[in-house]
Design an enzyme around this catalytic site. Sequence first.
Site, PDB file in Angstrom:
ATOM      1  N   GLU A 116       0.854  -1.192   0.000  1.00 42.58           N
ATOM      2  CA  GLU A 116       0.000   0.000   0.000  1.00 42.58           C
ATOM      3  C   GLU A 116       0.881   1.230   0.000  1.00 42.58           C
ATOM      4  O   GLU A 116       2.025   1.158   0.433  1.00 42.58           O
ATOM      5  CB  GLU A 116      -0.808   0.076   1.309  1.00 42.58           C
ATOM      6  CG  GLU A 116      -1.838  -0.972   1.492  1.00 42.58           C
ATOM      7  CD  GLU A 116      -2.288  -1.031   2.956  1.00 42.58           C
ATOM      8  OE1 GLU A 116      -2.301  -0.007   3.646  1.00 42.58           O
ATOM      9  OE2 GLU A 116      -2.604  -2.142   3.382  1.00 42.58           O
ATOM     10  N   LYS A 118       2.417   4.530   1.433  1.00 43.98           N
ATOM     11  CA  LYS A 118       2.623   5.082   2.774  1.00 43.98           C
ATOM     12  C   LYS A 118       2.356   6.575   2.676  1.00 43.98           C
ATOM     13  O   LYS A 118       3.170   7.343   2.159  1.00 43.98           O
ATOM     14  CB  LYS A 118       4.046   4.810   3.256  1.00 43.98           C
ATOM     15  CG  LYS A 118       4.306   5.269   4.679  1.00 43.98           C
ATOM     16  CD  LYS A 118       5.554   4.620   5.200  1.00 43.98           C
ATOM     17  CE  LYS A 118       6.070   5.133   6.524  1.00 43.98           C
ATOM     18  NZ  LYS A 118       5.387   6.168   7.223  1.00 43.98           N
ATOM     19  N   ASP A 120       1.934  10.328   3.653  1.00 44.92           N
ATOM     20  CA  ASP A 120       2.696  11.161   4.579  1.00 44.92           C
ATOM     21  C   ASP A 120       1.755  12.087   5.348  1.00 44.92           C
ATOM     22  O   ASP A 120       1.554  13.239   4.983  1.00 44.92           O
ATOM     23  CB  ASP A 120       3.741  11.959   3.805  1.00 44.92           C
ATOM     24  CG  ASP A 120       4.894  12.371   4.695  1.00 44.92           C
ATOM     25  OD1 ASP A 120       4.887  11.992   5.882  1.00 44.92           O
ATOM     26  OD2 ASP A 120       5.793  13.069   4.210  1.00 44.92           O
ATOM     27  N   TYR A 229      -6.685   2.095   6.681  1.00 43.96           N
ATOM     28  CA  TYR A 229      -5.849   0.943   6.324  1.00 43.96           C
ATOM     29  C   TYR A 229      -5.920  -0.229   7.291  1.00 43.96           C
ATOM     30  O   TYR A 229      -5.226  -1.228   7.104  1.00 43.96           O
ATOM     31  CB  TYR A 229      -4.391   1.349   6.090  1.00 43.96           C
ATOM     32  CG  TYR A 229      -3.708   2.079   7.233  1.00 43.96           C
ATOM     33  CD1 TYR A 229      -3.448   1.457   8.442  1.00 43.96           C
ATOM     34  CD2 TYR A 229      -3.296   3.405   7.070  1.00 43.96           C
ATOM     35  CE1 TYR A 229      -2.819   2.124   9.473  1.00 43.96           C
ATOM     36  CE2 TYR A 229      -2.660   4.084   8.098  1.00 43.96           C
ATOM     37  CZ  TYR A 229      -2.423   3.434   9.294  1.00 43.96           C
ATOM     38  OH  TYR A 229      -1.811   4.100  10.304  1.00 43.96           O
ATOM     39  N   LYS A 317      10.915   3.126   2.465  1.00 42.38           N
ATOM     40  CA  LYS A 317      10.878   4.582   2.368  1.00 42.38           C
ATOM     41  C   LYS A 317      11.597   5.076   1.131  1.00 42.38           C
ATOM     42  O   LYS A 317      12.710   4.664   0.846  1.00 42.38           O
ATOM     43  CB  LYS A 317      11.552   5.184   3.611  1.00 42.38           C
ATOM     44  CG  LYS A 317      10.845   4.833   4.925  1.00 42.38           C
ATOM     45  CD  LYS A 317       9.945   5.929   5.371  1.00 42.38           C
ATOM     46  CE  LYS A 317      10.697   6.840   6.295  1.00 42.38           C
ATOM     47  NZ  LYS A 317       9.861   7.747   7.028  1.00 42.38           N
ATOM     48  N   CYS A 411      23.738  45.654  -9.876  1.00 43.93           N
ATOM     49  CA  CYS A 411      23.950  44.325 -10.442  1.00 43.93           C
ATOM     50  C   CYS A 411      25.322  43.803 -10.004  1.00 43.93           C
ATOM     51  O   CYS A 411      26.333  44.473 -10.197  1.00 43.93           O
ATOM     52  CB  CYS A 411      23.882  44.384 -11.964  1.00 43.93           C
ATOM     53  SG  CYS A 411      24.393  42.840 -12.747  1.00 43.93           S
ATOM     54  N   CYS A 414      27.685  43.570 -13.378  1.00 38.71           N
ATOM     55  CA  CYS A 414      28.127  44.704 -14.206  1.00 38.71           C
ATOM     56  C   CYS A 414      27.982  46.018 -13.459  1.00 38.71           C
ATOM     57  O   CYS A 414      28.278  47.070 -14.012  1.00 38.71           O
ATOM     58  CB  CYS A 414      27.328  44.758 -15.506  1.00 38.71           C
ATOM     59  SG  CYS A 414      25.632  45.318 -15.285  1.00 38.71           S
ATOM     60  N   CYS A 429      18.485  43.666 -13.444  1.00 45.12           N
ATOM     61  CA  CYS A 429      19.561  44.533 -13.888  1.00 45.12           C
ATOM     62  C   CYS A 429      19.093  45.100 -15.219  1.00 45.12           C
ATOM     63  O   CYS A 429      18.705  44.353 -16.114  1.00 45.12           O
ATOM     64  CB  CYS A 429      20.844  43.732 -14.073  1.00 45.12           C
ATOM     65  SG  CYS A 429      22.048  44.587 -15.098  1.00 45.12           S
ATOM     66  N   CYS A 434      25.020  44.175 -19.955  1.00 42.28           N
ATOM     67  CA  CYS A 434      25.457  43.374 -18.802  1.00 42.28           C
ATOM     68  C   CYS A 434      26.018  42.027 -19.293  1.00 42.28           C
ATOM     69  O   CYS A 434      25.309  41.255 -19.938  1.00 42.28           O
ATOM     70  CB  CYS A 434      24.288  43.143 -17.857  1.00 42.28           C
ATOM     71  SG  CYS A 434      24.664  41.997 -16.520  1.00 42.28           S
TER      72      CYS A 434
END
Length: 671
Positions: A116, A118, A120, A229, A317, A411, A414, A429, A434
């Site tokens: 099945e 798992k 979380d 379950y 897991k 920036c 540059c 920027c 640049c």
Amino acid sequence: MPTAAKTIEADIRKLREEVLRHEELYYVHDRPEISDVEYDALVERLRALEEEHPEFRTPDSPTLRVGGRPAEGFAEYVHRRPVLSLDNSYNIEDLRAFDERCRRLADGRSFEYVAELKIDGLSLSVHYENGVFARGVTRGDGRVGEDVTQNVRTIRSVPLRLKGAAEGEAEVEVRGEAYLPRKAFERINAEREEADEAKFANPRNAAAGTIRQLDPKVVARRRLDLFAYDVLRGERKPFATHWEALEWLDSAGFTVNPRRAKCSDIEEVIEFCNEMEAKRDGLEYEIDGVVVKVNSTALQDEFGATAKSPRWAIAYKYPARQATTQVESIVVQVGRTGALTPVANLTPVQLAGTVVSRATLHNVDEIRRLRIKIGDWVNIEKSGEIIPKVLSVVKSRRTGEEKTYHFPKRCPECKGLISRPEGEVVSRCVAADCPAQLKARLLHFASRRAMRVEGLGDALAEQFVQKKMVRDVADLYALKLEELAGLERMAEKSASNLLAQIEASKGRDLPQLVYGLGIRHVGERTAALLARHFRSLERLAAATVEEMDDIHEIGLTVAESVRDWFDDEGNVNLCGRLREFGVRTELASGASGATDEAFAGKQFVLTGRLEALTRDEARAAIEARGGRVTSTVSKKTDYVVAGEEAGSKLDKARALGLKIIDEEGLRALLG
Ligand code: IVH
């Protein structure tokens, strides 16, 4: 006591306290600071040390009991039968070892497994008296839980009265996993953000936090869900097999996860684990693995349990997607449109099968929201293909040594001006020249999904820009062998290979070129839509905002952005030069208008296993023709492509009366 023994005793004590602290954070405060894997490793270390030196094990050692303890605020409830947890396994060998142990215990008798998902979330025990919902209890420490009846009552998938044959049962206890579907989780976090409240790190924490809310009204709004379950009648398992128990639960009105399998051996279990891992990202809820159980309840009873977990079940897991690590520095990256993205450089940490050493911080607002400092411990997350991101700062681990971070005023590459238009989250920027932007544009143009110039990577792009060999993407087509051969780490052979690659890129199709230009808001899909509609770069360049806006799925923002790009004189010039160099600017003839009709703007959902195509191939083929692939079935879905063992999505498609085709049908449609 000799010093060596003293040190060991001190080590054990430290470790024990550490484990207890993390348990409390996890179970009581729903605020874990470390990942499950790290926690398991700590417990394992403690268990190993205690086994070597049993004289230093204390009665309060966390290795002797099942979990944490209940918090104040709810009445305690003593479970009639302890709620055990499961042993974890992290690889296939562990699963095979589990199988061998089971076969040894079964001593020649054949048996089956049930696999099945798992989920979380958090486990709940739900009680019925004479068929009527009586009580909902959390797991707590496994022996004593908290009575959260009012909250459990709000879960829609918990029937208030059992259905069918179950109706007359005197006492029934159902166990299951309460969880928050991803959608609900995202909605809750969006609301919390708006209300300036701390966001939940993940759906599990959000579910755990929700079930312990004192106000059931808040719980009701959060839309918790539950997959059942297990079922007990009094203290006994009422069915001969676990599979039958699941079917009974289903008929009694619970939601039992349809993604489950009866397996005749461990190889089938492993297959299920792998299949589900591939599907993991597409599920509406988060899973952290697969639970494997011996099907026969008689064998379950025979195998029995240790103090902590049954011998007839194991959790397999999946690699963790979250981890905790430290921020070493924060840098700002400059993208091809000048967008400035702050990125945290991290102490490398193992995560979901790779080593992660960087995580995105998105933008200035996110830095403010996280209140992140250099030197902070942070929780990071990686999901699917996405770049890892920083979820939260572990404030309790601050030492005072952390340094405040200031987002740059110019920036970083540059020193050009930065602008952040009203209502936008991104700072950019705005310097036209640049070098960092140019480099990012080159890399984007040459990337696999754009013009695919193999061999043009970061180091080369950097040199092209530094040495001013290239001032825009068209300059790539003017590069000469002698120039290239003179570069660092560039032998004549690789220089001519690169030239051949650049030459070959001239023949890429229009969607790739439009995408490669790097126009703001024009991703791969939009580029394909535009290319297919206008069929040449010239016609696209001449298109009005209205014409583009009229295309299904193209909005005003995109249309305006494209218009702006082609209004720029430099870009007009660039397009002219690309054409002069012989880059294809017309749509390739193969893509006829007729096939597109069947796909343009249509929504597809892929479900089940396909045979001849992988999911990704099917998706790419659909998208290349202007269709769209989504993961949820709704009224808006045009086609559901059902492969082998298609599950709940197919059921839903049938219920909605949608057009369902099989792989064969898809292939016919694709021509
Ligand atoms: S069976 C003794 N089945 O995983 C059997 N557990 O440590 C115990 N979980 O506490 C549980 N999905 O919260 C089982 N399909 C599933 C599950 C599941 C999630 C959780 C449950 C349990 C933990 C195992």
